[in-house]
Design a protein around this motif. Structure first.
Motif, PDB file in Angstrom:
ATOM      1  N   ALA A 224      24.026  35.552  43.623  1.00  0.00           N
ATOM      2  CA  ALA A 224      25.166  36.446  43.420  1.00  0.00           C
ATOM      3  C   ALA A 224      26.378  35.659  42.948  1.00  0.00           C
ATOM      4  CB  ALA A 224      25.482  37.199  44.707  1.00  0.00           C
ATOM      5  N   LEU A 225      26.700  34.555  43.616  1.00  0.00           N
ATOM      6  CA  LEU A 225      27.874  33.767  43.237  1.00  0.00           C
ATOM      7  C   LEU A 225      27.706  33.146  41.863  1.00  0.00           C
ATOM      8  CD1 LEU A 225      28.828  31.983  46.576  1.00  0.00           C
ATOM      9  CD2 LEU A 225      29.932  33.939  45.499  1.00  0.00           C
ATOM     10  N   ALA A 226      26.509  32.692  41.544  1.00  0.00           N
ATOM     11  CA  ALA A 226      26.270  32.128  40.210  1.00  0.00           C
ATOM     12  C   ALA A 226      26.490  33.181  39.134  1.00  0.00           C
ATOM     13  CB  ALA A 226      24.854  31.563  40.139  1.00  0.00           C
ATOM     14  N   THR A 227      26.110  34.405  39.419  1.00  0.00           N
ATOM     15  CA  THR A 227      26.305  35.496  38.458  1.00  0.00           C
ATOM     16  C   THR A 227      27.777  35.831  38.307  1.00  0.00           C
ATOM     17  OG1 THR A 227      24.140  36.412  39.053  1.00  0.00           O
ATOM     18  CG2 THR A 227      25.668  37.853  37.887  1.00  0.00           C
ATOM     19  N   PHE A 228      28.485  35.960  39.421  1.00  0.00           N
ATOM     20  CA  PHE A 228      29.917  36.270  39.358  1.00  0.00           C
ATOM     21  C   PHE A 228      30.698  35.147  38.666  1.00  0.00           C
ATOM     22  CE2 PHE A 228      28.998  39.049  43.163  1.00  0.00           C
ATOM     23  CZ  PHE A 228      29.215  40.243  42.486  1.00  0.00           C
ATOM     24  N   ALA A 229      30.188  33.916  38.756  1.00  0.00           N
ATOM     25  CA  ALA A 229      30.872  32.785  38.109  1.00  0.00           C
ATOM     26  C   ALA A 229      30.860  32.908  36.584  1.00  0.00           C
ATOM     27  CB  ALA A 229      30.227  31.471  38.539  1.00  0.00           C
ATOM     28  N   GLU A 230      29.975  33.740  36.050  1.00  0.00           N
ATOM     29  CA  GLU A 230      29.933  33.945  34.592  1.00  0.00           C
ATOM     30  C   GLU A 230      31.062  34.857  34.110  1.00  0.00           C
ATOM     31  OE1 GLU A 230      26.100  34.730  32.774  1.00  0.00           O
ATOM     32  OE2 GLU A 230      25.094  34.285  34.682  1.00  0.00           O
ATOM     33  N   LEU A 231      31.746  35.535  35.024  1.00  0.00           N
ATOM     34  CA  LEU A 231      32.829  36.434  34.643  1.00  0.00           C
ATOM     35  C   LEU A 231      34.096  35.640  34.341  1.00  0.00           C
ATOM     36  CD1 LEU A 231      32.303  39.112  37.442  1.00  0.00           C
ATOM     37  CD2 LEU A 231      31.715  39.371  35.031  1.00  0.00           C
ATOM     38  N   ASP A 232      34.821  36.067  33.356  1.00  0.00           N
ATOM     39  CA  ASP A 232      36.111  35.466  33.017  1.00  0.00           C
ATOM     40  C   ASP A 232      37.200  36.234  33.764  1.00  0.00           C
ATOM     41  OD1 ASP A 232      38.463  34.517  31.964  1.00  0.00           O
ATOM     42  OD2 ASP A 232      37.806  34.605  29.870  1.00  0.00           O
ATOM     43  N   LEU A 233      37.756  35.635  34.806  1.00  0.00           N
ATOM     44  CA  LEU A 233      38.723  36.338  35.638  1.00  0.00           C
ATOM     45  C   LEU A 233      40.027  36.625  34.903  1.00  0.00           C
ATOM     46  CD1 LEU A 233      38.276  34.706  39.156  1.00  0.00           C
ATOM     47  CD2 LEU A 233      37.011  36.555  38.060  1.00  0.00           C
ATOM     48  N   ASP A 234      40.241  35.968  33.772  1.00  0.00           N
ATOM     49  CA  ASP A 234      41.474  36.223  33.017  1.00  0.00           C
ATOM     50  C   ASP A 234      41.351  37.437  32.097  1.00  0.00           C
ATOM     51  OD1 ASP A 234      42.849  34.044  34.103  1.00  0.00           O
ATOM     52  OD2 ASP A 234      41.903  32.667  32.683  1.00  0.00           O
ATOM     53  N   THR A 235      40.127  37.830  31.806  1.00  0.00           N
ATOM     54  CA  THR A 235      39.942  38.949  30.874  1.00  0.00           C
ATOM     55  C   THR A 235      39.219  40.136  31.483  1.00  0.00           C
ATOM     56  OG1 THR A 235      37.842  38.030  30.049  1.00  0.00           O
ATOM     57  CG2 THR A 235      39.879  37.363  28.910  1.00  0.00           C
ATOM     58  N   ILE A 236      38.629  39.964  32.671  1.00  0.00           N
ATOM     59  CA  ILE A 236      37.901  41.064  33.288  1.00  0.00           C
ATOM     60  C   ILE A 236      38.847  42.226  33.564  1.00  0.00           C
ATOM     61  CG2 ILE A 236      38.257  40.086  35.594  1.00  0.00           C
ATOM     62  CD1 ILE A 236      35.606  41.237  36.464  1.00  0.00           C
ATOM     63  N   PRO A 237      38.450  43.463  33.280  1.00  0.00           N
ATOM     64  CA  PRO A 237      39.293  44.612  33.628  1.00  0.00           C
ATOM     65  C   PRO A 237      39.568  44.627  35.129  1.00  0.00           C
ATOM     66  CG  PRO A 237      37.520  45.279  32.159  1.00  0.00           C
ATOM     67  CD  PRO A 237      37.213  43.882  32.579  1.00  0.00           C
ATOM     68  N   SER A 238      40.799  44.936  35.501  1.00  0.00           N
ATOM     69  CA  SER A 238      41.170  44.875  36.908  1.00  0.00           C
ATOM     70  C   SER A 238      40.308  45.797  37.768  1.00  0.00           C
ATOM     71  CB  SER A 238      42.643  45.223  37.080  1.00  0.00           C
ATOM     72  OG  SER A 238      42.920  46.528  36.578  1.00  0.00           O
ATOM     73  N   GLY A 239      39.958  46.976  37.249  1.00  0.00           N
ATOM     74  CA  GLY A 239      39.120  47.888  38.013  1.00  0.00           C
ATOM     75  C   GLY A 239      37.757  47.304  38.319  1.00  0.00           C
ATOM     76  N   SER A 240      37.189  46.601  37.338  1.00  0.00           N
ATOM     77  CA  SER A 240      35.888  45.962  37.550  1.00  0.00           C
ATOM     78  C   SER A 240      36.003  44.824  38.552  1.00  0.00           C
ATOM     79  CB  SER A 240      35.340  45.440  36.218  1.00  0.00           C
ATOM     80  OG  SER A 240      35.123  46.497  35.307  1.00  0.00           O
ATOM     81  N   GLY A 241      37.101  44.086  38.465  1.00  0.00           N
ATOM     82  CA  GLY A 241      37.298  42.980  39.394  1.00  0.00           C
ATOM     83  C   GLY A 241      37.414  43.446  40.831  1.00  0.00           C
ATOM     84  N   VAL A 242      38.121  44.546  41.035  1.00  0.00           N
ATOM     85  CA  VAL A 242      38.287  45.081  42.388  1.00  0.00           C
ATOM     86  C   VAL A 242      36.950  45.560  42.945  1.00  0.00           C
ATOM     87  CG1 VAL A 242      39.312  46.972  43.692  1.00  0.00           C
ATOM     88  CG2 VAL A 242      40.722  45.636  42.131  1.00  0.00           C
ATOM     89  N   ILE A 243      36.096  46.099  42.079  1.00  0.00           N
ATOM     90  CA  ILE A 243      34.766  46.521  42.515  1.00  0.00           C
ATOM     91  C   ILE A 243      33.932  45.317  42.935  1.00  0.00           C
ATOM     92  CG2 ILE A 243      32.563  47.452  41.702  1.00  0.00           C
ATOM     93  CD1 ILE A 243      34.179  49.425  40.008  1.00  0.00           C
ATOM     94  N   ALA A 244      34.024  44.226  42.170  1.00  0.00           N
ATOM     95  CA  ALA A 244      33.203  43.051  42.449  1.00  0.00           C
ATOM     96  C   ALA A 244      33.705  42.253  43.646  1.00  0.00           C
ATOM     97  CB  ALA A 244      33.161  42.146  41.213  1.00  0.00           C
ATOM     98  N   GLY A 245      35.018  42.266  43.873  1.00  0.00           N
ATOM     99  CA  GLY A 245      35.632  41.378  44.845  1.00  0.00           C
ATOM    100  C   GLY A 245      35.031  41.371  46.238  1.00  0.00           C
ATOM    101  N   PRO A 246      34.833  42.532  46.879  1.00  0.00           N
ATOM    102  CA  PRO A 246      34.269  42.518  48.240  1.00  0.00           C
ATOM    103  C   PRO A 246      32.895  41.859  48.306  1.00  0.00           C
ATOM    104  CG  PRO A 246      35.269  44.645  47.771  1.00  0.00           C
ATOM    105  CD  PRO A 246      35.247  43.895  46.479  1.00  0.00           C
ATOM    106  N   THR A 247      32.083  42.032  47.255  1.00  0.00           N
ATOM    107  CA  THR A 247      30.767  41.409  47.247  1.00  0.00           C
ATOM    108  C   THR A 247      30.885  39.903  47.074  1.00  0.00           C
ATOM    109  OG1 THR A 247      29.838  43.416  46.275  1.00  0.00           O
ATOM    110  CG2 THR A 247      28.478  41.448  46.200  1.00  0.00           C
ATOM    111  N   VAL A 248      31.819  39.462  46.225  1.00  0.00           N
ATOM    112  CA  VAL A 248      32.045  38.023  46.073  1.00  0.00           C
ATOM    113  C   VAL A 248      32.428  37.419  47.421  1.00  0.00           C
ATOM    114  CG1 VAL A 248      33.436  36.248  44.958  1.00  0.00           C
ATOM    115  CG2 VAL A 248      32.736  38.260  43.657  1.00  0.00           C
ATOM    116  N   LEU A 249      33.326  38.101  48.140  1.00  0.00           N
ATOM    117  CA  LEU A 249      33.748  37.605  49.452  1.00  0.00           C
ATOM    118  C   LEU A 249      32.553  37.506  50.396  1.00  0.00           C
ATOM    119  CD1 LEU A 249      36.131  36.869  51.381  1.00  0.00           C
ATOM    120  CD2 LEU A 249      36.110  39.272  52.061  1.00  0.00           C
ATOM    121  N   LEU A 250      31.726  38.544  50.438  1.00  0.00           N
ATOM    122  CA  LEU A 250      30.551  38.555  51.304  1.00  0.00           C
ATOM    123  C   LEU A 250      29.658  37.352  51.025  1.00  0.00           C
ATOM    124  CD1 LEU A 250      28.526  40.014  53.269  1.00  0.00           C
ATOM    125  CD2 LEU A 250      27.623  41.167  51.238  1.00  0.00           C
TER     126      LEU A 250
END
Length: 511
Positions: A224-250
């Protein structure tokens, strides 16, 4: 159905849902004018149950694409509006209010609150706003996994509708373990991502998030973390980032990657997530560091809030963690008092073992724990405790039994513990099994016949009591054990038999 003009279709896609479907169909009936059930290949009673409830059943097929299956189901709906419900969801609310809101609606789609509990009707809750009511002529489904309602020709806005809510059962702890949804979702998510890349897709943000969330659901946190690491946090839509965030934390907490956890929490707050949600996440990171006092201070600042997704955040969803922080600082009595209060709310998801160990440190704590435990948490607690030694759990089981609650579940838990039951406890519980018509699970019989798993004297006593109460089929087992008792132990065995099986003991002593 009600004389009002708005025609609503209830719509399902299902496969092997006999456990849940009947309750869901019964609940949806007052809200809709027809129900369409699109079956993707059930091998149980799902289709039969759907027809018994008057649904239009379409025997379809499954092609590893949730969105496509939902769209095929839509093709069989006649309503102006569609209420899309999963088989493991139950509709609650006001049917007439729903119709009034649709009759005057200017928009094409509504989001409703979906509530999932850790233990079906009990434990901590997760709430999300999800588009489930939409105008059929304007909307369709899109997405192989985590499919979404989209416009047929243009984007649609999902307005909040509070006239109904859905309670979701399929992602409870028990059902997740039983149905391996995490592994299924991960397979579909990875296939969708691979297909998009093969077709030259330029933006795979949502597909990467689906893979990451599915990997975490399957407890593959490194993936999961390796997959999320492929996301560009500077360009990801904020709505998508908020959806992903709790799972990244987990996943970050699961593998101890606290730097990633902190980085994502900061980003989530920048993307507009609730301050209270972000504070709760920071408290979890503090717990992972062992900073119990710091975590406690953060948890105590929390207030009810609205998440960016429009779902409600409840401060008491973090009370279990606050209890842990207090207990870890040596304030067991305070932690136990808070535990008992929180349990009564039905919102606790603390592990049964943790709760019992904490209760054992408080004055009269085990009795207070049994009395505070709401009925909907009885079975989850008992199921968790059945793997413990009987000496740890017996007092709690006794209190639950005396309260007259969930007795079948209590017996099921004790039935798993027979290898660690003392003879006296085995005798006491055996009487209860027999009074309940469950003599085949009698601990006395299981211990008596368990060669090599218990000491010989305990096995002899169990077998002797059974013979004493008129079960002669155990006599050969007893005789074989008595025949090998060493002479130096014979007096001890006869004395013990004299107490628990006096008639049998008398027959062993020469006249």
């Amino acid at each position: 159905m009600t004389g009002e003009s708005t025609f609503i279709s209830g719509c399902y896609i299902v496969k092997d849902e006999e456990e849940f479907l009947g309750a869901s169909l019964a609940a949806i009936t007052p809200f809709v004018d027809e129900v369409v059930v699109y079956d993707t290949g059930s091998t149980d009673r799902t289709v039969e149950i759907a027809r018994q409830h008057g649904a239009v059943v379409v025997e379809g097929y499954w092609d590893d694409d949730f969105g496509a299956a939902r769209n095929r189901a839509l093709d069989h709906c006649r309503g102006e509006w569609v209420l899309s419900v999963d088989a493991d969801e139950v509709v609650h609310g006001d049917p007439r209010a729903l119709r009034r809101s649709l009759r005057t609606a200017a928009n094409q789609s509504f989001a409703v609150e979906v509530v999932s509990s850790a233990y079906d009707d009990g434990g901590s809750e997760h709430r999300a706003m999800v588009a489930r009511v939409f105008r059929r002529s304007h909307c369709r489904w899109d997405g192989i996994l985590h499919e979404m309602v989209v416009g047929r020709w243009q984007d649609v806005r999902h307005t909040r509708n509070d006239t109904i809510r859905l309670r979701h059962y399929g992602y409870s702890v028990v059902h997740m373990q039983e149905r391996n949804k995490g592994e299924r979702n991960l397979r579909l998510a990875e296939a969708a991502l691979a297909k998009a890349r093969a077709n030259g897709a330029r933006d795979t943000t949502d597909l990467l998030i689906n893979v990451g969330r599915s990997a975490a659901l399957a407890a593959e946190h490194a993936k999961a973390l390796a997959t999320f690491a492929e996301l560009d946090l500077d360009t990801i839509p904020s709505g998508s980032g908020v959806i992903a965030g709790p799972t990244v934390l987990l996943s970050a907490l699961a593998v101890g990657d606290l730097a990633t956890a902190r980085r994502w929490i900061d980003r989530m707050q920048a993307w507009g997530e609730s301050v209270n949600v972000c504070t709760a996440m920071r408290a979890q990171v503090a717990m992972a560091q062992g900073d119990w006092a710091g975590a406690e201070a953060l948890f105590r600042t929390l207030e009810d809030d609205v998440q960016r997704s429009a779902a409600q955040f409840h401060a008491d969803s973090c009370t279990d963690q606050l209890i842990t922080c207090i207990a870890r600082q040596g304030r067991a009595a305070e932690a136990a008092d808070l535990l008992f209060t929180h349990l009564r709310s039905g919102r606790s998801c603390i592990s049964a073992v943790s709760a019992l160990l904490l209760a054992q440190e408080a004055e009269d704590g085990v009795r207070r724990l049994a009395e505070a435990l709401p009925a909907q948490l009885d079975k989850p607690f008992l199921a968790q405790l059945q793997t413990c030694l009987a000496e740890v759990t017996d007092e709690f089981f006794q209190h639950v039994w005396r309260l007259g609650r969930s007795r079948t579940a209590v017996l099921a838990a004790v039935a798993k513990q027979w290898p660690s039951l003392s003879f006296e406890k085995a005798l006491e519980w055996s009487l209860r099994f027999r009074e309940s018509g469950l003599a085949d699970l009698c601990p006395l019989r299981r211990i008596a016949t368990a060669t090599g798993q218990r000491d010989t004297l305990t096995r002899i006593l169990c077998a002797a009591v059974l013979v004493e109460i008129g079960e002669p089929d155990v006599l050969p087992v007893l005789e074989s054990m008595l025949a090998v008792v060493p002479d130096e132990e014979a007096d001890e065995v006869v004395a013990a038999l004299g107490r628990w099986a006096p008639r049998l003991a008398a027959s062993l002593v020469p006249a």
